[in-house]
Design a protein around this motif. Structure first.
Motif, mmCIF file in Angstrom:
data_model
loop_
_atom_site.group_PDB
_atom_site.id
_atom_site.type_symbol
_atom_site.label_atom_id
_atom_site.label_comp_id
_atom_site.label_asym_id
_atom_site.label_seq_id
_atom_site.Cartn_x
_atom_site.Cartn_y
_atom_site.Cartn_z
ATOM 1 N N PRO A 16 11.922 -5.174 16.876
ATOM 2 C CA PRO A 16 11.342 -4.296 16.846
ATOM 3 C C PRO A 16 12.265 -4.314 15.382
ATOM 4 O O PRO A 16 13.427 -4.091 15.225
ATOM 5 N N ALA A 17 11.588 -3.561 14.200
ATOM 6 C CA ALA A 17 12.339 -2.650 12.890
ATOM 7 C C ALA A 17 13.403 -1.646 13.090
ATOM 8 O O ALA A 17 13.132 -0.636 14.467
ATOM 9 N N GLY A 18 14.368 -2.341 12.395
ATOM 10 C CA GLY A 18 15.521 -0.496 12.406
ATOM 11 C C GLY A 18 16.545 -0.968 13.624
ATOM 12 O O GLY A 18 17.077 0.281 13.779
ATOM 13 N N ASP A 19 16.398 -2.028 14.576
ATOM 14 C CA ASP A 19 17.215 -2.099 15.508
ATOM 15 C C ASP A 19 17.988 -3.238 15.554
ATOM 16 O O ASP A 19 17.428 -4.305 16.303
ATOM 17 N N PRO A 20 18.495 -2.811 15.369
ATOM 18 C CA PRO A 20 20.301 -4.223 15.211
ATOM 19 C C PRO A 20 21.060 -4.796 15.887
ATOM 20 O O PRO A 20 21.419 -5.995 16.281
ATOM 21 N N TRP A 21 20.837 -4.346 17.348
ATOM 22 C CA TRP A 21 21.258 -4.787 18.543
ATOM 23 C C TRP A 21 19.925 -5.707 18.909
ATOM 24 O O TRP A 21 20.092 -6.955 19.885
ATOM 25 N N ALA A 22 18.136 -5.228 19.164
ATOM 26 C CA ALA A 22 17.470 -6.309 19.353
ATOM 27 C C ALA A 22 17.643 -7.652 18.397
ATOM 28 O O ALA A 22 17.525 -8.565 18.649
ATOM 29 N N VAL A 32 17.170 -17.719 9.410
ATOM 30 C CA VAL A 32 16.792 -16.858 8.762
ATOM 31 C C VAL A 32 16.592 -15.590 9.059
ATOM 32 O O VAL A 32 15.731 -15.414 10.288
ATOM 33 N N LEU A 33 16.957 -14.222 8.709
ATOM 34 C CA LEU A 33 17.152 -13.432 8.933
ATOM 35 C C LEU A 33 16.172 -12.654 8.505
ATOM 36 O O LEU A 33 16.558 -13.057 7.126
ATOM 37 N N CYS A 34 14.725 -11.694 8.767
ATOM 38 C CA CYS A 34 14.228 -11.612 8.029
ATOM 39 C C CYS A 34 13.533 -9.863 8.781
ATOM 40 O O CYS A 34 13.432 -9.614 9.411
ATOM 41 N N THR A 35 14.716 -8.939 7.832
ATOM 42 C CA THR A 35 14.631 -7.683 8.968
ATOM 43 C C THR A 35 14.646 -6.722 8.397
ATOM 44 O O THR A 35 14.978 -5.557 7.979
ATOM 45 N N PRO A 36 13.142 -6.162 7.038
ATOM 46 C CA PRO A 36 12.891 -5.614 6.164
ATOM 47 C C PRO A 36 12.854 -4.411 7.449
ATOM 48 O O PRO A 36 12.133 -4.548 7.930
ATOM 49 N N VAL A 37 12.656 -3.074 6.936
ATOM 50 C CA VAL A 37 12.056 -1.705 8.199
ATOM 51 C C VAL A 37 10.172 -1.720 7.802
ATOM 52 O O VAL A 37 9.631 -1.079 8.676
ATOM 53 N N TYR A 38 9.680 -2.835 6.791
ATOM 54 C CA TYR A 38 8.906 -2.404 6.680
ATOM 55 C C TYR A 38 8.027 -3.896 5.255
ATOM 56 O O TYR A 38 9.578 -3.704 4.773
ATOM 57 N N GLU A 39 7.230 -4.992 5.453
ATOM 58 C CA GLU A 39 7.316 -5.772 4.661
ATOM 59 C C GLU A 39 5.565 -6.401 4.777
ATOM 60 O O GLU A 39 4.352 -6.711 5.590
ATOM 61 N N LEU A 51 0.375 -1.542 -0.132
ATOM 62 C CA LEU A 51 -0.248 -0.032 0.299
ATOM 63 C C LEU A 51 0.958 1.066 0.003
ATOM 64 O O LEU A 51 2.017 1.574 0.671
ATOM 65 N N GLY A 52 0.579 2.827 -0.987
ATOM 66 C CA GLY A 52 0.687 3.358 -1.420
ATOM 67 C C GLY A 52 1.404 3.708 0.234
ATOM 68 O O GLY A 52 2.210 4.920 0.656
ATOM 69 N N THR A 53 -0.140 3.792 1.212
ATOM 70 C CA THR A 53 0.847 4.398 2.752
ATOM 71 C C THR A 53 1.886 4.705 3.153
ATOM 72 O O THR A 53 2.377 5.174 3.918
ATOM 73 N N VAL A 54 2.393 2.620 3.436
ATOM 74 C CA VAL A 54 2.977 1.986 4.320
ATOM 75 C C VAL A 54 4.317 2.258 3.653
ATOM 76 O O VAL A 54 4.808 2.959 4.450
ATOM 77 N N LYS A 55 4.280 2.484 2.221
ATOM 78 C CA LYS A 55 5.997 3.233 1.542
ATOM 79 C C LYS A 55 5.798 4.276 1.730
ATOM 80 O O LYS A 55 7.232 5.225 1.990
ATOM 81 N N ARG A 56 4.956 5.514 2.119
ATOM 82 C CA ARG A 56 5.207 6.464 2.091
ATOM 83 C C ARG A 56 5.583 6.833 3.226
ATOM 84 O O ARG A 56 6.599 8.169 3.440
ATOM 85 N N ARG A 57 5.229 6.425 3.944
ATOM 86 C CA ARG A 57 5.432 6.720 5.755
ATOM 87 C C ARG A 57 7.168 5.885 5.780
ATOM 88 O O ARG A 57 7.354 6.471 6.810
ATOM 89 N N HIS A 58 7.251 4.880 5.093
ATOM 90 C CA HIS A 58 8.787 4.997 5.115
ATOM 91 C C HIS A 58 9.931 5.203 4.629
ATOM 92 O O HIS A 58 10.691 5.076 5.111
#
Length: 405
Positions: free
Chosen positions: A342-348, A297-304, A133-140
């Protein structure tokens, strides 16, 4: 049932891993094959991006792909395709005047635009799956979002006017409601996984030799939103472990890829040059074995919007560490089939990885639970069951409305 799939930029015939080739292509291909296997007549309409393409191509598992001439017969980034959608819709209208489908299933917002143009005169009901959705893409992405300015408004109109929105996860239902699409107009049917191909006994042909005690795998399109940079940063706090990143162009073309270059620089600066390997595009036949040969397996997107990779890992019996976004919230059972962070948190990410790598019995239990969950909820047979039900509901409602009229 005669079913028309419209997938303007994501052909089921495309090689995966490119900037505009990923989960949507897999979804359209596998759903088409499963529906065709059940005896439905399925045609996928996708844009012709090469003059050499034939008009019609039978899919190996059933169904057929029709290439629609709309815009130049060459690859065009999907965010630049909007001007060609009216022409795409006109071609569909002519085709459906000759042979009317029972239902149209549009994939992505521009496909929805073309599908509604094509279906209007014949009164064919349109089921819409947005995939993103465009709203999600625009937000991120903010200013980095290259989507057409009108995208969100068009998505809102499509969501309100189509016969049914078929969302792939619960998170999407909430997002659509914020856009003004009532939840009562939305059905949720997830994406699926080929559990016969992705399985715990997958053969490890073509898998690179292991250099470290533990191995992590991240895979998908080689684009910034996938968060591979966060996985690399996390590795600085995970000793005796290597990270493989699969996806993007062919291995020989990685040097020319901007995202590959950025990730390699990041790994070198972090002192991880010998523990991070970019594999480039991997033969699809080798992917199950590659997953089976890693510890996590790592799945680390900021949104998906959904994310098929966690399902493939779970089907292989491998635990997943995934960001707490989009479809991951539905697929990855935190503490049961893997961990959500949490997204965007490499230490988590690093903390979750260390926890699981330190406990092999826990990884085995999570892997077995993941396989069980994939078989119970996410096979393409289950997905097709849900989609068929939506089609039948739409057709029943459509017939009732025609009788009332």
């Amino acid at each position: 049932m005669r079913i028309a799939m419209v997938s303007e930029h994501a052909s089921p015939l495309a090689a995966l891993g490119g900037p505009d080739a990923g989960g949507q292509n897999v979804y359209v291909a596998r759903l088409t094959e499963e529906l065709a296997r059940r005896g439905h007549d399925v045609t996928v309409y996708t844009r012709r991006d090469s003059a050499r393409l034939p008009d019609r191509v039978p899919l190996q598992g059933g169904g057929v792909v029709e290439h629609v001439s709309a815009g130049p017969a060459k690859p065009v980034p999907k965010d630049e395709l909007l001007p060609y959608m009216p022409g795409f819709g006109t071609v569909l209208a002519r085709a459906w005047e000759r042979e009317r489908p029972d239902v149209v299933h549009a994939h992505f917002w521009m496909s929805g635009m073309a599908a509604q143009i094509g279906a209007h005169e014949q009164g064919v009901p349109v089921v819409q799956t947005f995939h993103a959705l465009g709203t999600v893409k625009r937000r991120h992405q903010g200013r980095r979002d290259t989507s057409p300015h009108d995208r969100v408004g068009i998505e809102r109109q499509i969501g309100r006017s189509c016969a049914r929105v078929l969302a792939t996860c619960g998170d999407e239902v909430h997002e659509l409601a914020e856009m003004g699409v009532p939840p009562g107009r939305v059905s949720v049917v997830p994406c699926g996984v080929d559990a016969e191909r992705f399985h715990p006994g997958a053969h490890s042909a073509g898998v690179p030799e292991r250099r470290e005690r533990h191995r992590l795998l991240a895979c998908g399109r080689l684009v910034p939103r996938k968060g591979y940079d966060k996985a690399i940063r996390a590795l600085t706090r995970v000793p005796d472990t290597e990270l493989l990143i699969a996806g993007g162009p062919e291995p020989g073309q990685l040097d020319a890829d901007p995202e590959a270059a950025r990730l390699r620089r990041l790994a070198e600066r972090a002192g991880l040059g010998d523990r991070v390997r970019l594999l480039g595009a991997v033969d699809p036949d080798h992917m199950p074995g590659l997953m089976r040969g890693c510890d996590l397996v790592l799945c680390t997107p900021v949104y998906e919007p959904f994310g098929i990779v966690p399902l493939e890992a779970m089907a292989c019996g491998v635990p997943v560490v995934a960001t707490d976004v989009g479809g991951h919230r539905d697929t990855v059972a935190d503490g049961h089939t893997g961990r959500r962070v949490p997204a965007g948190d490499p230490w988590a990410i690093a903390a979750a990885v260390r926890e699981l790598l330190a406990d092999e019995p826990l990884r085995r239990r999570m892997g077995a639970a993941g396989r069980e969950r994939a078989l119970a909820r996410y096979t393409w047979q289950r997905v097709a069951d849900g989609v068929e039900q939506v089609y039948q509901q739409v057709l029943t409602g459509h017939r009732v409305s025609e009788e009332v009229a």
